[in-house]
Motif scaffolding. Structure first.
Motif, PDB file in Angstrom:
ATOM      1  N   ARG A 147     113.656  15.417 102.715  1.00 53.93           N
ATOM      2  CA  ARG A 147     112.423  14.685 102.458  1.00 53.93           C
ATOM      3  C   ARG A 147     111.332  14.968 103.504  1.00 53.93           C
ATOM      4  O   ARG A 147     110.134  15.019 103.204  1.00 53.93           O
ATOM      5  CB  ARG A 147     112.742  13.190 102.454  1.00 53.93           C
ATOM      6  CG  ARG A 147     111.622  12.294 102.064  1.00 53.93           C
ATOM      7  CD  ARG A 147     111.951  10.855 102.417  1.00 53.93           C
ATOM      8  NE  ARG A 147     112.100  10.714 103.860  1.00 53.93           N
ATOM      9  CZ  ARG A 147     112.778   9.739 104.461  1.00 53.93           C
ATOM     10  NH1 ARG A 147     113.378   8.833 103.749  1.00 53.93           N
ATOM     11  NH2 ARG A 147     112.866   9.691 105.784  1.00 53.93           N
ATOM     12  N   ASP A 148     111.738  15.153 104.738  1.00 61.53           N
ATOM     13  CA  ASP A 148     110.755  15.274 105.815  1.00 61.53           C
ATOM     14  C   ASP A 148     110.264  16.706 106.039  1.00 61.53           C
ATOM     15  O   ASP A 148     109.650  16.999 107.069  1.00 61.53           O
ATOM     16  CB  ASP A 148     111.350  14.722 107.116  1.00 61.53           C
ATOM     17  CG  ASP A 148     111.691  13.241 106.982  1.00 61.53           C
ATOM     18  OD1 ASP A 148     111.030  12.566 106.178  1.00 61.53           O
ATOM     19  OD2 ASP A 148     112.611  12.780 107.666  1.00 61.53           O
ATOM     20  N   SER A 149     110.562  17.604 105.096  1.00 60.88           N
ATOM     21  CA  SER A 149     110.238  19.019 105.319  1.00 60.88           C
ATOM     22  C   SER A 149     108.842  19.400 104.840  1.00 60.88           C
ATOM     23  O   SER A 149     108.465  20.565 104.887  1.00 60.88           O
ATOM     24  CB  SER A 149     111.278  19.893 104.611  1.00 60.88           C
ATOM     25  OG  SER A 149     111.243  19.625 103.223  1.00 60.88           O
ATOM     26  N   ASN A 160     104.569  12.384 107.464  1.00 62.32           N
ATOM     27  CA  ASN A 160     104.071  13.641 108.032  1.00 62.32           C
ATOM     28  C   ASN A 160     102.629  13.899 107.611  1.00 62.32           C
ATOM     29  O   ASN A 160     102.329  14.803 106.838  1.00 62.32           O
ATOM     30  CB  ASN A 160     104.946  14.814 107.598  1.00 62.32           C
ATOM     31  CG  ASN A 160     106.322  14.738 108.217  1.00 62.32           C
ATOM     32  OD1 ASN A 160     106.481  14.182 109.312  1.00 62.32           O
ATOM     33  ND2 ASN A 160     107.305  15.281 107.531  1.00 62.32           N
ATOM     34  N   HIS A 176     101.581   7.987 112.820  1.00 64.53           N
ATOM     35  CA  HIS A 176     102.240   6.770 113.292  1.00 64.53           C
ATOM     36  C   HIS A 176     101.518   5.501 112.834  1.00 64.53           C
ATOM     37  O   HIS A 176     101.975   4.409 113.131  1.00 64.53           O
ATOM     38  CB  HIS A 176     102.330   6.771 114.820  1.00 64.53           C
ATOM     39  CG  HIS A 176     100.998   6.757 115.512  1.00 64.53           C
ATOM     40  ND1 HIS A 176     100.207   7.875 115.612  1.00 64.53           N
ATOM     41  CD2 HIS A 176     100.320   5.762 116.106  1.00 64.53           C
ATOM     42  CE1 HIS A 176      99.103   7.551 116.255  1.00 64.53           C
ATOM     43  NE2 HIS A 176      99.142   6.275 116.570  1.00 64.53           N
ATOM     44  N   HIS A 214     100.689   0.232 113.360  1.00 67.98           N
ATOM     45  CA  HIS A 214     101.827   1.135 113.509  1.00 67.98           C
ATOM     46  C   HIS A 214     102.791   1.016 112.324  1.00 67.98           C
ATOM     47  O   HIS A 214     103.037  -0.079 111.831  1.00 67.98           O
ATOM     48  CB  HIS A 214     102.551   0.836 114.827  1.00 67.98           C
ATOM     49  CG  HIS A 214     103.372   1.998 115.290  1.00 67.98           C
ATOM     50  ND1 HIS A 214     104.678   2.185 114.895  1.00 67.98           N
ATOM     51  CD2 HIS A 214     103.054   3.041 116.095  1.00 67.98           C
ATOM     52  CE1 HIS A 214     105.134   3.299 115.453  1.00 67.98           C
ATOM     53  NE2 HIS A 214     104.165   3.842 116.181  1.00 67.98           N
ATOM     54  N   GLN A 261     108.307   4.750 105.186  1.00 67.39           N
ATOM     55  CA  GLN A 261     109.198   5.010 106.320  1.00 67.39           C
ATOM     56  C   GLN A 261     108.683   4.288 107.565  1.00 67.39           C
ATOM     57  O   GLN A 261     107.484   4.311 107.846  1.00 67.39           O
ATOM     58  CB  GLN A 261     109.282   6.505 106.600  1.00 67.39           C
ATOM     59  CG  GLN A 261     109.883   7.307 105.458  1.00 67.39           C
ATOM     60  CD  GLN A 261     111.229   6.758 105.046  1.00 67.39           C
ATOM     61  OE1 GLN A 261     112.096   6.521 105.885  1.00 67.39           O
ATOM     62  NE2 GLN A 261     111.396   6.514 103.762  1.00 67.39           N
ATOM     63  N   PRO A 262     109.586   3.696 108.344  1.00 65.43           N
ATOM     64  CA  PRO A 262     109.148   2.938 109.519  1.00 65.43           C
ATOM     65  C   PRO A 262     109.003   3.794 110.774  1.00 65.43           C
ATOM     66  O   PRO A 262     108.641   3.281 111.827  1.00 65.43           O
ATOM     67  CB  PRO A 262     110.284   1.932 109.704  1.00 65.43           C
ATOM     68  CG  PRO A 262     111.482   2.623 109.156  1.00 65.43           C
ATOM     69  CD  PRO A 262     111.026   3.544 108.075  1.00 65.43           C
ATOM     70  N   GLU A 263     109.292   5.088 110.662  1.00 66.73           N
ATOM     71  CA  GLU A 263     109.241   5.967 111.835  1.00 66.73           C
ATOM     72  C   GLU A 263     108.006   6.865 111.771  1.00 66.73           C
ATOM     73  O   GLU A 263     107.589   7.263 110.678  1.00 66.73           O
ATOM     74  CB  GLU A 263     110.482   6.862 111.871  1.00 66.73           C
ATOM     75  CG  GLU A 263     111.787   6.104 112.001  1.00 66.73           C
ATOM     76  CD  GLU A 263     112.042   5.648 113.424  1.00 66.73           C
ATOM     77  OE1 GLU A 263     111.195   5.914 114.309  1.00 66.73           O
ATOM     78  OE2 GLU A 263     113.087   5.021 113.658  1.00 66.73           O
ATOM     79  N   PRO A 264     107.439   7.212 112.917  1.00 65.57           N
ATOM     80  CA  PRO A 264     106.258   8.100 112.884  1.00 65.57           C
ATOM     81  C   PRO A 264     106.608   9.481 112.346  1.00 65.57           C
ATOM     82  O   PRO A 264     107.745   9.942 112.494  1.00 65.57           O
ATOM     83  CB  PRO A 264     105.844   8.188 114.359  1.00 65.57           C
ATOM     84  CG  PRO A 264     107.053   7.822 115.144  1.00 65.57           C
ATOM     85  CD  PRO A 264     107.835   6.868 114.293  1.00 65.57           C
ATOM     86  N   GLY A 265     105.633  10.122 111.726  1.00 63.98           N
ATOM     87  CA  GLY A 265     105.836  11.484 111.232  1.00 63.98           C
ATOM     88  C   GLY A 265     105.419  12.510 112.269  1.00 63.98           C
ATOM     89  O   GLY A 265     105.136  12.173 113.422  1.00 63.98           O
ATOM     90  N   LEU A 266     105.358  13.768 111.815  1.00 62.48           N
ATOM     91  CA  LEU A 266     105.012  14.877 112.717  1.00 62.48           C
ATOM     92  C   LEU A 266     103.494  14.951 112.912  1.00 62.48           C
ATOM     93  O   LEU A 266     102.733  14.785 111.962  1.00 62.48           O
ATOM     94  CB  LEU A 266     105.492  16.203 112.123  1.00 62.48           C
ATOM     95  CG  LEU A 266     107.007  16.406 112.022  1.00 62.48           C
ATOM     96  CD1 LEU A 266     107.303  17.598 111.118  1.00 62.48           C
ATOM     97  CD2 LEU A 266     107.628  16.614 113.401  1.00 62.48           C
ATOM     98  N   ARG A 267     103.091  15.235 114.136  1.00 57.56           N
ATOM     99  CA  ARG A 267     101.684  15.528 114.409  1.00 57.56           C
ATOM    100  C   ARG A 267     101.461  17.017 114.153  1.00 57.56           C
ATOM    101  O   ARG A 267     102.435  17.781 114.067  1.00 57.56           O
ATOM    102  CB  ARG A 267     101.365  15.167 115.859  1.00 57.56           C
ATOM    103  CG  ARG A 267     101.623  13.701 116.124  1.00 57.56           C
ATOM    104  CD  ARG A 267     101.439  13.310 117.565  1.00 57.56           C
ATOM    105  NE  ARG A 267     102.580  13.701 118.385  1.00 57.56           N
ATOM    106  CZ  ARG A 267     102.839  13.179 119.593  1.00 57.56           C
ATOM    107  NH1 ARG A 267     102.046  12.278 120.104  1.00 57.56           N
ATOM    108  NH2 ARG A 267     103.875  13.577 120.283  1.00 57.56           N
TER     109      ARG A 267
END
Lengths: 80, 961
Positions: B339-341, B370, B595, B602, B621-627
């Motif tokens: 999913r995060d790709s 992301n 984020h 947040h 999603q509760p977590e930050p994604g990629l910058r």
């Protein structure tokens, strides 16, 4: 991801918070920053590196911070 | 047609003289009618406000009155003679007559003289229909010119056509001085003057030079002020007068000027700054005023295209096929790599509504966080630093606030080039006597230019902002200049005391920092004293603060200074980031960071997530994604394989080009949505045509948090506005979005974001623009922030320890390269390079101090190789004492320059904003382009061939269909 880069980034975060007069606050803030702004795969990789390489090249304050507040950095929801 | 499609009258009322602000009002009588106006108002303006338009030629309300044309004469009971109404202020009980046989005769006589030396080609004149001289001939009832036309005259003077956007025809000039005053008062450049005396008096650019050879910056203020065809837009000469106009917002820098797009049907005739636009109040720069031709440039991408590999030719396809292919690729990649790709990039040039939809699609349809925006590489440290200290990720003032400043501190910003319309406001205040402190490695125009001179210029070494800011704080603390009462009342006590003790350390003193910063302690002490004690002090800063390894630290140090001196929460003070792109502020506001959800909340905040989850019907999603930089690293690592990139050229604008190119080459599907085949598009698999700001409805938010409407003046060239394309892509990803107009998207933003709660298109139409926060507590918006308390409650001082950058100079790399912009070009140049602005700047140059050049045998205009640890490129050298020895400078407007081939991946510790401003380099004379440039030229040629083959196919398809 490039481990050298992640170590470098983590150390720079450590350097910023190292200047804070309260050491415990600094440890908490370092981990808080990693938690708030690093994507989980970056954090996972950093933790794995800490375990396998014993924190080589990481600043002592970063190592201490992660050891102290490790639970906070573990991802709550795994990717599906 | 949309219900929000506002067509405004082309004619704006000209009150003749500027408005006066005064607490006391004066009542007088004009033509028997009582009029009440602020003290100091001219009779002319008072009459105009009552609906009586006294004839005039030399007066216009953008400049102070001059009293030269003698048309606006009036009679005042009890006073002798016929005073000029433009220069005569109102007085209580005054009785004014604007019309009488005597006045009529005097005015007619004046007009007769004017017309005796004016060409009578009205029917074929470009100003026909928009000529005040013609109007006044009508108003005064001129019926004959008794003097004839054969006497000495100026009718054969030569037209100056040197400027690409307007002509200067001196034969039509009535020497009213409006242009000269506009250049001085409105723009502050002083390029125009009157040369000669008496009959020979003529408007002159520079020293009787063609406009292009003079200091003219082509802002257009003179053209706008001109009452005749003397200064005339070439587009009007070609196309004729417009027939309707639409108020919209400029798509260039973060000043966000309001413009009237003056139209004929769907064709733009000219862009004219809108007097009622609060960001610019009727002023403009060469980019917004004139450089809009890119919107209809032949390079526009008009067909969706796809290809399997980036070495394949592009294949023109239908919208449906392109979007279906993109969606299927994203789904395939997620199935294969997780999913995060995949992720997306929000454009800081597109509208708020478009940005909101991209981040919504990423979070809801991609199912991850992301998403990032190009603010990452410019002002992300502002977001972080101001949130930590003050509680909100935004500047604190209105632009107009600078008119109340007594001390202006400009740090790492070059507003005369990068934010020119704001710079004009600032220069106006400086001419009125405000003091100026400039902290910049370069000798920028603000340091010394006509009628402006910095009281203190601190020419620091690049990379030492935090050292200088700590040294300034040291002086304020140790010399007893703190605003103790403000601090005690408004700031966290413990954090303040820790900060105070820290900055008071001897190692933070200007003397101790002198060697690090290269700035004499005396200058730093003087600047600190002035900032702390000079009255209302405002800080304006730019990317010279943020784009550093310590960018966030420096932003916090700036906020510390403002709090320490009580310079926050009222007019004339504050912390003011000058934003690079039109919608950097907006793209951050609406949740483009990985984020944060809209409104800087947040993603880990479950209450906020719940709100969006309910509204969007998905889990977030509760977590930050990629910058963005993390995306590149993850791509090279094989865990990030697909990207939707809307209106952003990461290959040209992000640092270490070769690293970026390698990362993009590693990805399996890149979808680029842009108006041109930009550098990133050369690595793309799906190319979706974008729409320019003229082709869609929406809003931009400028550096003062001002939300302004962008209005569609022509249909999208490729059929869809950018927001519609995102909707269609999301639908094909299985996430339908049901919007029929961007106003509905803004309604959703307002519903879900407390700081936007009161914003709607209806209110924007009613108020013109709104500075957020706009909600129940501030229904009209919030011009000045942190008035009685900080957004975070108490302001928080944060310790800002100076840490030297890793980019150290060595024997191999003995110079520091820093980067910036020029006035005529904008960012990666995709827009301005496709206009006549190239006449001012046709290539990026390496600026180098003559001493450094001489040591290396470098001559002005010669080729030089610039080598860093990342790469090398070749540019032409420009020798200039603007640079300090040891520092070189270039711009990044042209892709072939490869400025970002040299910059490194060093970045801000908190936000990963790249350190564009500090790169250790060596510079040596050479005779040929660098290896990278040769490769670039080959790659660029191949990619354009691949595009032109697709374009031909599309053309054939259209012909056969």
């Amino acid at each position: 991801m490039d481990m050298n880069n992640l170590v470098h980034m983590a150390n720079k975060i450590g350097v910023f918070f190292e200047a804070m007069p309260d050491h415990n606050d600094a440890l908490r803030d370092i981990v808080d920053h990693l938690h708030k702004f690093w994507e989980p795969r970056m954090r996972r990789q950093l933790l794995a590196y800490l375990d396998s390489e014993n924190g080589k090249d990481l600043l002592p304050i970063v190592v201490e911070a992660i050891h102290t507040h490790r639970n906070q950095l573990s991802q709550k929801n795994q990717s599906i | 047609m949309s219900k929000y499609y506002d067509v405004l009258s082309i004619e704006e009322k000209d009150f003749g003289t500027p408005a006066h602000i005064s607490g006391s009002l004066v009542t007088l009588e004009i033509d028997g009618m009582a009029v009440t106006v602020p003290e100091g108002t001219s009779i002319m303006r008072a009459a105009a406000e009552r609906g009586v338009n006294v004839p005039k030629l030399c007066a216009t309300d953008s400049v102070e009155p001059f009293g030269s044309c003698r048309l606006c004469l009036v009679e005042i009971e009890g006073r002798k003679g016929y005073p000029a109404s433009c220069t005569t202020p109102v007085a209580p009980g005054m009785k004014v007559h604007t019309q009488s046989p005597k006045l009529q005769s005097l005015r007619k006589g004046v007009m007769e003289l004017y017309i005796s030396d004016h060409p009578l080609d009205c029917l074929t004149c470009a100003a026909n229909g928009d000529c005040e001289l013609q109007d006044m001939a009508g108003v005064t009832g001129l019926r004959e010119v008794r003097y004839g036309y054969e006497g000495e005259n100026h009718l054969n003077l030569k037209k100056d056509e040197s400027n690409p956007y307007f002509t200067f025809d001196s034969s039509k000039c009535i020497v009213c001085n409006r242009c000269v005053r506009a250049c001085a008062e409105t723009q502050g450049t002083y390029a125009l003057t009157i040369s000669g005396r008496g009959f020979d008096s003529r408007v002159s650019a520079g020293q009787d030079q063609p406009f292009m050879a003079s200091e003219c910056v082509s802002c257009g203020a003179c053209v706008q002020a001109c009452p005749t065809a003397t200064l005339q837009e070439k587009s009007v000469i070609t196309l004729g007068q417009p027939e309707h106009s639409v108020v919209t917002t400029c798509a260039y820098c973060g000043v966000g000027c309001a413009f009237k797009a003056e139209m004929k049907g769907n064709e733009v005739v000219r862009m004219v700054p809108y007097k009622n636009g609060l960001a610019n109040e009727g002023h403009s720069c060469v980019k917004g005023r004139f450089a809009w031709g890119y919107a209809t440039h032949k390079d526009r991408i008009l067909n969706p295209m796809i290809r399997r590999r980036i070495t394949d030719p592009w294949q023109a396809v239908s919208w449906d096929e392109a979007l279906t292919y993109a969606a299927s690729e994203f789904k395939r990649i997620q199935q294969k790599y997780g999913r995060d790709s995949i992720g997306g990039i929000v454009s800081s040039r597109c509208t708020n509504e478009e940005g909101y939809l991209v981040q919504k699609m990423v979070r809801a349809a991609f199912g991850n966080n992301n998403v990032d925006t190009c603010a990452r590489v410019c002002h992300s440290p502002t977001g972080y630093g101001l949130k930590q200290t003050l509680g909100e990720s935004a500047g604190t003032q209105t632009f107009k606030s600078v008119a109340h400043s007594d001390v202006i501190m400009v740090i790492g910003a070059n507003p005369t080039d990068a934010h020119p319309v704001f710079a004009s406001r600032m220069k106006k205040r400086l001419r009125e006597g405000a003091k100026l402190i400039v902290i910049d490695p370069r000798h920028t125009d603000l340091v010394r230019s006509p009628h402006v001179e910095a009281d203190f210029h601190l020419p620091l070494k690049p990379g030492t902002n935090v050292a200088i800011l700590s040294a300034l704080a040291h002086v304020i603390v140790t010399e007893g200049l703190l605003a103790n009462e403000f601090i005690a009342e408004r700031c966290e006590d413990k954090a303040f005391r820790q900060w105070r003790d820290f900055v008071a350390h001897p190692e933070n003193s200007p003397e101790a920092m002198q060697e690090t910063t290269g700035v004499s302690a005396e200058l730093v002490r003087g600047a600190a004293r002035l900032y702390a004690t000079g009255g209302n002090a405002a800080i304006y800063y730019g990317l010279g603060v943020t784009e550093h390894a310590q960018g966030s630290t420096a932003v916090m140090a700036i906020a510390n200074l403002a709090m320490a001196t009580g310079n926050i929460g009222r007019e004339g003070v504050g912390v003011n980031p000058l934003r690079g792109q039109n919608n950097v502020q907006g793209s951050c506001d609406i949740g483009s960071f990985p984020h944060e959800l809209p409104g800087y909340r947040h993603v880990s905040d479950s209450a906020t997530r719940d709100l969006f989850e309910q509204a969007w019907g998905v889990n977030i999603q509760p977590e930050p994604g990629l910058r963005i930089p993390n995306m590149f690293d993850a791509a090279l690592d094989g865990s990030f394989m697909g990207l939707y990139c809307q209106g952003e050229d990461i290959v040209q604008s992000d640092p270490n080009t070769q690293h970026v190119a390698a990362a993009l080459s590693a990805m399996e599907c890149i979808v680029v949505q842009d108006i041109f085949l930009n550098e990133t598009a050369m690595y793309a698999h799906v190319l979706l045509p974008g729409s320019s700001f003229l082709e869609k409805d929406g809003t931009f938010t400028n550096a003062e948090r001002r939300i302004s409407r962008v209005r569609k003046v022509m249909p999208p060239k490729a059929g869809f506005a950018d927001w519609e394309v995102t909707v269609e892509l999301a639908r094909r990803l299985g996430y339908p979005m049901n919007y029929t107009h961007p106003s509905e998207i803004m309604d959703e933003i307002a519903l879900l974001t407390p700081t936007f709660r009161g914003v709607s298109y209806a209110k924007l139409d009613q108020l013109g623009s709104i500075q957020w926060p706009c909600n129940d507590e501030a229904p009209q918006g919030t011009p000045i922030m942190h008035v009685d308390e900080f957004v975070r409650g108490k302001g928080k001082f944060i310790i800002t320890q100076y840490v030297a950058t890793d980019e150290k100079i060595t024997r191999k790399f003995p110079l520091i390269l820093t980067t910036g912009r020029v006035l005529s070009q904008y960012n990666v140049g995709a827009q301005t390079r496709r206009t006549e602005n190239n006449q001012w700047h046709e290539q990026d140059l390496l600026e180098i101090h003559p001493h450094d050049a001489e040591e290396r045998g470098i001559s002005d205009g010669g080729w030089v190789n610039i080598q860093s640890r990342s790469g090398e490129t070749v540019l032409r050298a420009k020798l200039t004492e603007r640079m300090q020895p040891g520092v070189v400078y270039t711009t990044f407007h042209f892709p072939e320059s490869g400025a970002n081939v040299i910059t490194t991946e060093n970045s801000d510790w908190a936000t990963n904003c790249p350190e564009y401003k500090v790169t250790a380099v060596q510079v040596m004379p050479v005779h040929e382009p660098s290896e990278w440039q040769k490769q670039y030229t080959r790659f660029n040629r191949v990619q354009h061939e691949l595009l032109s083959r697709a374009s031909q196919t599309a053309a054939t398809d259209h012909l056969s269909s």
